[in-house]
Enzyme design. Sequence first.
Site, short mmCIF file in Angstrom:
data_model
loop_
_atom_site.label_atom_id
_atom_site.label_comp_id
_atom_site.label_asym_id
_atom_site.label_seq_id
_atom_site.Cartn_x
_atom_site.Cartn_y
_atom_site.Cartn_z
N ARG A 31 0.82 -1.20 0.00
CA ARG A 31 0.00 0.00 0.00
C ARG A 31 0.86 1.26 0.00
O ARG A 31 1.87 1.32 0.69
CB ARG A 31 -0.94 0.01 1.23
CG ARG A 31 -1.95 -1.08 1.15
CD ARG A 31 -3.05 -1.00 2.20
NE ARG A 31 -3.74 -2.28 2.23
CZ ARG A 31 -4.67 -2.64 1.35
NH1 ARG A 31 -5.05 -1.81 0.41
NH2 ARG A 31 -5.23 -3.83 1.42
N ASP A 32 0.42 2.23 -0.78
CA ASP A 32 1.12 3.52 -0.82
C ASP A 32 0.98 4.20 0.54
O ASP A 32 -0.09 4.20 1.15
CB ASP A 32 0.53 4.40 -1.93
CG ASP A 32 1.44 5.58 -2.27
OD1 ASP A 32 2.02 5.58 -3.37
OD2 ASP A 32 1.56 6.50 -1.43
N ILE A 33 2.07 4.80 1.01
CA ILE A 33 2.08 5.44 2.34
C ILE A 33 1.20 6.71 2.36
O ILE A 33 0.73 7.11 3.42
CB ILE A 33 3.53 5.76 2.76
CG1 ILE A 33 3.64 5.92 4.27
CG2 ILE A 33 4.11 6.96 2.02
CD1 ILE A 33 5.07 5.92 4.79
N ASN A 89 4.36 6.53 -13.65
CA ASN A 89 4.98 7.85 -13.80
C ASN A 89 6.45 7.64 -14.15
O ASN A 89 7.14 6.83 -13.52
CB ASN A 89 4.87 8.63 -12.48
CG ASN A 89 3.42 8.97 -12.14
OD1 ASN A 89 2.60 9.15 -13.03
ND2 ASN A 89 3.12 9.06 -10.85
N VAL A 98 9.99 8.57 -6.91
CA VAL A 98 10.86 7.51 -6.39
C VAL A 98 11.47 6.80 -7.59
O VAL A 98 10.75 6.26 -8.44
CB VAL A 98 10.08 6.50 -5.51
CG1 VAL A 98 11.00 5.36 -5.08
CG2 VAL A 98 9.50 7.20 -4.27
N HIS A 102 7.79 1.54 -10.79
CA HIS A 102 6.63 0.96 -10.11
C HIS A 102 5.35 1.25 -10.88
O HIS A 102 5.26 2.25 -11.59
CB HIS A 102 6.50 1.50 -8.68
CG HIS A 102 6.61 3.00 -8.59
ND1 HIS A 102 7.82 3.66 -8.62
CD2 HIS A 102 5.66 3.96 -8.51
CE1 HIS A 102 7.61 4.97 -8.54
NE2 HIS A 102 6.30 5.18 -8.48
N HIS A 104 1.40 2.13 -10.21
CA HIS A 104 0.38 2.51 -9.24
C HIS A 104 -0.91 1.81 -9.66
O HIS A 104 -1.27 1.85 -10.84
CB HIS A 104 0.09 4.01 -9.30
CG HIS A 104 1.22 4.91 -8.89
ND1 HIS A 104 1.30 5.47 -7.64
CD2 HIS A 104 2.30 5.35 -9.58
CE1 HIS A 104 2.38 6.25 -7.58
NE2 HIS A 104 3.01 6.20 -8.74
P1 5GP Z 1 5.89 8.32 -7.96
O1 5GP Z 1 5.68 9.74 -7.49
O2 5GP Z 1 7.39 8.02 -8.07
O3 5GP Z 1 5.13 7.93 -9.17
O4 5GP Z 1 5.32 7.40 -6.80
C1 5GP Z 1 5.99 7.15 -5.61
C2 5GP Z 1 4.96 6.77 -4.58
O5 5GP Z 1 5.64 6.17 -3.49
C3 5GP Z 1 4.16 7.96 -4.01
O6 5GP Z 1 2.76 7.77 -4.26
C4 5GP Z 1 4.49 7.93 -2.52
O7 5GP Z 1 3.39 8.25 -1.70
C5 5GP Z 1 4.97 6.50 -2.30
N1 5GP Z 1 5.95 6.34 -1.24
C6 5GP Z 1 7.05 7.12 -1.02
N2 5GP Z 1 7.74 6.65 0.03
C7 5GP Z 1 7.06 5.57 0.49
C8 5GP Z 1 7.29 4.66 1.58
O8 5GP Z 1 8.25 4.75 2.33
N3 5GP Z 1 6.39 3.67 1.73
C9 5GP Z 1 5.30 3.51 0.90
N4 5GP Z 1 4.48 2.50 1.16
N5 5GP Z 1 5.06 4.34 -0.12
C10 5GP Z 1 5.93 5.36 -0.33
#
Ligand code: 5GP
Length: 116
Positions: A31-33, A89, A98, A102, A104
Amino acid sequence: MANAQCIFCRIIGGEIPADVVHDGGAFVAFRDIAPKAPVHILIIPRRHIASLNDVESKDGDLMGRMLLAARAIAEQEGVAEAGYRVVVNTGWNGGQSVDHMHFHVLGGRPMQWPPG
Ligand code: 5GP
Ligand code: ZN
């Protein structure tokens, strides 16, 4: 391989806890944080791949299995029938924050189009 600076590699290594919902062997889903929808799951390869731009043709099977897992997770989370969105993304303009590739999986509310 694992990147010590990478937050998702640290999750894979067990150094940072995560709410894992699926273990696909070469990939995991958790799960996303900071969820952007009632259902917000991230699916990541265990191997550090920085972005979709770094995916190689040999990773095609892995990517396919991750996509099928996205569908299975949507079913498991009860959003498959109503609909959901799978997003990758990529890079600065793509909104990637990040640098470990990944998917979503977002669901549980209507999504807008075009995305912001
Ligand atoms: P991006 O912005 O790279 O497409 O998505 C990165 C996602 O990772 C974001 O939705 C963010 O909330 C999630 N995220 C960042 N750090 C952590 C973490 O430590 N744990 C979890 N579960 N999600 C994270
Ligand atoms: Zn990583």
